[in-house]
Design an enzyme around this catalytic site. Structure first.
Site, PDB file in Angstrom:
ATOM      1  N   ASN A  12      77.455  38.881  96.709  1.00  9.54           N
ATOM      2  CA  ASN A  12      76.857  39.445  97.745  1.00  9.54           C
ATOM      3  C   ASN A  12      75.513  38.789  97.905  1.00  9.54           C
ATOM      4  O   ASN A  12      74.626  38.873  96.998  1.00  9.54           O
ATOM      5  CB  ASN A  12      76.598  40.844  97.583  1.00  9.54           C
ATOM      6  CG  ASN A  12      75.919  41.736  98.352  1.00  9.54           C
ATOM      7  OD1 ASN A  12      75.544  41.180  99.472  1.00  9.54           O
ATOM      8  ND2 ASN A  12      75.260  42.746  98.185  1.00  9.54           N
ATOM      9  N   LYS A  14      73.079  39.164 100.111  1.00 13.91           N
ATOM     10  CA  LYS A  14      72.364  40.100 100.763  1.00 13.91           C
ATOM     11  C   LYS A  14      71.565  39.173 101.705  1.00 13.91           C
ATOM     12  O   LYS A  14      72.158  38.434 102.610  1.00 13.91           O
ATOM     13  CB  LYS A  14      71.368  40.298  99.707  1.00 13.91           C
ATOM     14  CG  LYS A  14      71.815  41.116  98.523  1.00 13.91           C
ATOM     15  CD  LYS A  14      71.067  41.929  97.830  1.00 13.91           C
ATOM     16  CE  LYS A  14      71.756  42.435  96.501  1.00 13.91           C
ATOM     17  NZ  LYS A  14      70.970  43.525  95.684  1.00 13.91           N
ATOM     18  N   HIS A  99      76.855  50.111 100.715  1.00 13.58           N
ATOM     19  CA  HIS A  99      75.927  49.477  99.801  1.00 13.58           C
ATOM     20  C   HIS A  99      74.569  50.370  99.530  1.00 13.58           C
ATOM     21  O   HIS A  99      74.335  50.938 100.432  1.00 13.58           O
ATOM     22  CB  HIS A  99      75.634  47.949  99.895  1.00 13.58           C
ATOM     23  CG  HIS A  99      75.114  47.337  98.927  1.00 13.58           C
ATOM     24  ND1 HIS A  99      73.721  47.569  98.539  1.00 13.58           N
ATOM     25  CD2 HIS A  99      75.334  46.475  97.746  1.00 13.58           C
ATOM     26  CE1 HIS A  99      73.460  46.969  97.414  1.00 13.58           C
ATOM     27  NE2 HIS A  99      74.369  46.235  97.179  1.00 13.58           N
ATOM     28  N   GLU A 101      71.882  49.745  99.162  1.00 11.35           N
ATOM     29  CA  GLU A 101      70.787  49.430 100.059  1.00 11.35           C
ATOM     30  C   GLU A 101      70.973  49.747 101.497  1.00 11.35           C
ATOM     31  O   GLU A 101      69.943  50.084 102.286  1.00 11.35           O
ATOM     32  CB  GLU A 101      70.444  47.870  99.975  1.00 11.35           C
ATOM     33  CG  GLU A 101      69.742  47.592  98.752  1.00 11.35           C
ATOM     34  CD  GLU A 101      70.251  46.208  98.009  1.00 11.35           C
ATOM     35  OE1 GLU A 101      70.529  45.229  98.894  1.00 11.35           O
ATOM     36  OE2 GLU A 101      70.031  45.951  96.957  1.00 11.35           O
ATOM     37  N   GLU A 167      78.194  50.983  91.276  1.00  9.01           N
ATOM     38  CA  GLU A 167      76.856  50.222  91.237  1.00  9.01           C
ATOM     39  C   GLU A 167      75.742  51.207  91.079  1.00  9.01           C
ATOM     40  O   GLU A 167      75.138  52.079  92.174  1.00  9.01           O
ATOM     41  CB  GLU A 167      76.691  49.437  92.676  1.00  9.01           C
ATOM     42  CG  GLU A 167      77.909  48.404  92.884  1.00  9.01           C
ATOM     43  CD  GLU A 167      76.867  47.142  93.806  1.00  9.01           C
ATOM     44  OE1 GLU A 167      76.906  46.266  93.161  1.00  9.01           O
ATOM     45  OE2 GLU A 167      76.590  47.570  94.909  1.00  9.01           O
ATOM     46  N   GLY A 173      69.519  44.649  90.768  1.00  9.00           N
ATOM     47  CA  GLY A 173      68.374  43.715  90.991  1.00  9.00           C
ATOM     48  C   GLY A 173      67.370  44.256  90.145  1.00  9.00           C
ATOM     49  O   GLY A 173      66.060  43.677  90.356  1.00  9.00           O
ATOM     50  N   SER A 211      73.424  43.906  88.138  1.00  5.89           N
ATOM     51  CA  SER A 211      72.656  43.099  87.404  1.00  5.89           C
ATOM     52  C   SER A 211      73.717  42.111  86.493  1.00  5.89           C
ATOM     53  O   SER A 211      73.525  41.609  85.317  1.00  5.89           O
ATOM     54  CB  SER A 211      71.420  43.578  86.465  1.00  5.89           C
ATOM     55  OG  SER A 211      70.442  43.754  87.128  1.00  5.89           O
TER      56      SER A 211
HETATM   57  C1  PEP Z   1      74.585  43.968  94.767  1.00  5.23           C
HETATM   58  O1  PEP Z   1      74.001  43.348  95.345  1.00  5.23           O
HETATM   59  O2  PEP Z   1      75.330  44.850  94.913  1.00  5.23           O
HETATM   60  C2  PEP Z   1      74.128  43.769  93.113  1.00  5.23           C
HETATM   61  C3  PEP Z   1      74.851  44.305  92.376  1.00  5.23           C
HETATM   62  O3  PEP Z   1      72.991  43.056  92.967  1.00  5.23           O
HETATM   63  P1  PEP Z   1      72.533  42.393  91.520  1.00  5.23           P
HETATM   64  O4  PEP Z   1      73.659  41.633  90.905  1.00  5.23           O
HETATM   65  O5  PEP Z   1      71.301  41.607  92.019  1.00  5.23           O
HETATM   66  O6  PEP Z   1      72.023  43.568  90.452  1.00  5.23           O
END
Ligand code: PEP
Length: 248
Positions: A12, A14, A99, A101, A167, A173, A211
């Site tokens: 992803n 983003k 997601h 976000e 997640e 992040g 992460s």
């Molecule tokens: C994500 O964007 O879904 C994500 C898990 O980001 P990161 O791996 O940077 O934590």
């Protein structure tokens, strides 16, 4: 239950990059695919404006593309929205919905997530439906309760193919990853919810996201009921992302 040998690795991007960045990263991934091809299913989710460039650069490989969201509407006067049918039209096969976000900053509710997943089916896209608890949910021992609520409300009712991404919001992040024990507990819970509520429980991939990087991917991907990973930051470098794929 036997572990699936073929994993699903989703990157992803983003809201990162430029046209040049997307072109170069996709070209690097295509090159890596030709040099060290992978049997795992790989999906790249760039920002909307860079989907076509990425698709062009990945042409000829088995790396698929997905979008980071879609509208609940098919078409019409919905300024700023992007239809699942448009995504299919340009060559996408997947779409991330719900997601954290989007849930957090754009008021996307679980009911909207379900509608997005349903319209993705209609457009012949596979939705990757994200769920996850916040830090205060976890500290308040409400993780499974929150996840069950999100599962009940966000999962599509039709029995088509979809993917779930667990997640934990506090792990996205932040550099903090859920422990193996935490991942095992949640993924077993999601699997058993699917077994009770959906026909294709065994075939529904459950991804972990939060992460994931080249150091921790191997351990996470070896856990029971972890059918793949959703990778944010570490998917922005071809080398890191490919190492994650190779550790699967
Ligand atoms: C994500 O964007 O879904 C994500 C898990 O980001 P990161 O791996 O940077 O934590």
């Amino acid at each position: 239950m036997a572990q699936k040998s073929k994993k699903l690795i989703v990157g992803n991007w983003k809201m990162n990059g430029t046209q040049e960045f997307a072109r170069d990263l996709a070209a690097d991934l295509a090159e890596k695919w030709y040099v060290t091809p992978s049997d795992h299913q790989i999906v790249i989710c760039p920002p909307f404006p860079y989907l076509s460039i990425t698709l062009n650069r990945l042409f000829g490989t088995e790396i698929a593309c997905g979008a980071q969201d879609c509208s609940i509407q098919e078409k019409g006067a919905y300024t700023g929205e992007v239809s699942a049918f448009m995504l299919k039209d340009i060559g996408c096969n997947f779409v991330i919905v719900g997601h954290s976000e989007r849930r957090q900053y754009h008021h996307v509710t679980s009911e909207l997530v379900r509608q997005k997943a349903e319209i993705a089916f209609k457009a012949d896209l596979i939705p990757i439906i994200c769920i996850g608890e916040t830090l205060s949910d976890r500290e308040g021992q409400r993780t499974l309760e929150i996840l069950e609520e999100q599962l009940k409300e966000s999962m599509p009712l039709s029995d088509q193919d979809f993917t779930i991404a667990y997640e934990p919001v506090w792990a996205i992040g932040t550099g903090k990853t859920a422990t193996s024990k935490e991942v095992l507990e949640v993924h077993a819970f999601i699997r058993s919810w699917l077994q009770k509520n959906r026909k294709k429980a065994a075939d529904t991939p459950i991804l972990y996201g939060g992460s994931v990087n080249e150091q921790n991917a191997k351990e996470i991907l070896s856990l029971e009921n972890v059918d793949g990973v959703l990778v944010g930051g570490a998917s922005l470098k071809a080398e890191s992302f490919w190492q994650i794929i190779q550790s699967a």
